[in-house]
Design an enzyme around this catalytic site. Sequence first.
Site, short mmCIF file in Angstrom:
data_model
loop_
_atom_site.label_atom_id
_atom_site.label_comp_id
_atom_site.label_asym_id
_atom_site.label_seq_id
_atom_site.Cartn_x
_atom_site.Cartn_y
_atom_site.Cartn_z
N THR A 281 5.39 94.32 49.33
CA THR A 281 6.01 94.84 50.46
C THR A 281 7.38 94.95 50.19
OG1 THR A 281 3.75 94.22 51.45
CG2 THR A 281 6.33 94.07 52.74
N ASN B 264 14.86 95.56 48.72
CA ASN B 264 14.71 95.32 46.85
C ASN B 264 14.96 94.10 46.77
OD1 ASN B 264 15.06 98.14 46.54
ND2 ASN B 264 17.04 98.62 47.16
N ARG B 265 14.86 92.27 47.48
CA ARG B 265 14.13 91.46 47.06
C ARG B 265 15.57 91.02 46.99
NH1 ARG B 265 9.31 92.71 47.67
NH2 ARG B 265 7.53 92.29 46.80
N LEU B 266 17.04 91.66 47.18
CA LEU B 266 18.35 91.04 47.17
C LEU B 266 18.57 90.52 48.85
CD1 LEU B 266 20.67 93.50 46.32
CD2 LEU B 266 20.00 92.00 45.33
#
Length: 230
Positions: free
Chosen positions: A12, A201-203
Site C-alpha cells: 500500500t 514512496n516511503r518518505l
Amino acid sequence: MASDEVRAVLRTDYAGSGLGEEQLAATPFQQISRWVEEARARQEEQGDVPEPDALSVATVDEDGPDVRTVLMRFLDPRGPGFVTNLQSTKGRQLAGNPRIAASLTWPSMFRAVRFRGTAELVDRAEVETYFQQRPWGSRVSAWASDQSQPAGGREQLEATYAEYAARFPDHGRPEDVPVPEHWGAVRVRADQVEFWAGRINRLHDRLVLARVGDGDLDDAASWAVTRLQP
C-alpha cells in the site's frame, strides 16, 4: 508451496497528507489532541477508524518486553492514560519498572503518535470519577475479572460475573458499584513524543519532540523538535 514460488506481498502506498514542521502545533498536547479529534471525527463520518482511542502499551519485566492494546481513557497535558487492574500483568510489570512506551495508530489515516516515558498512577479521585461514568456491566466486570490470571473456563467467568451482578444490582445510580481497591489507572508521563505521518514512496514524516524542561505536554518551552529519517 513450491520452493520457487514467491508469495505475493500486499503493498500500500501511504498517500497521507504528511506533517511538516510548519504544520506542527505549538505544543505536543495540541498536536496530539488535534489528531485524536480528527481520528474520532473520521470514524463518525467514514467509519474506517473503528477504535480511535486504541492505545498500544509496552512494558518490560525479567522476561523482556511485553505489549498489549488498551483504550486511552484520559488525555490531558499530563499525558495519555488508561485503566487497568493494578494486579494484572502490566500493573505488576509497571510496579517493578515504571518505564513505558505507548502508541496511537490510525492506519486508514497513515498516522501514529508514539510515547516514551514513565508510568504514573492516576489520582484516586480521577479514577473514581471515571469509574462512575462506565456502564453498569463494565463496572461489575472490574470486580468479576481477576485480570491476567488463569481462568477455569468461560462458564466460570460468567458465574463470577453473575455473583457480582447480584451483589451490586443496577439501580441506575453511579454509586451502585463501588470502585475495587485493585482497580486504577496509569498515565504516561512522556519524555519523548513522535508524530509519524505516512507519505508516498516511503518518505514518511517523523517529527520527534524530546523533553528539554520540566513542563507538561502543553508547555512549548519544555520540548525540542527533531526530524528523523524515515
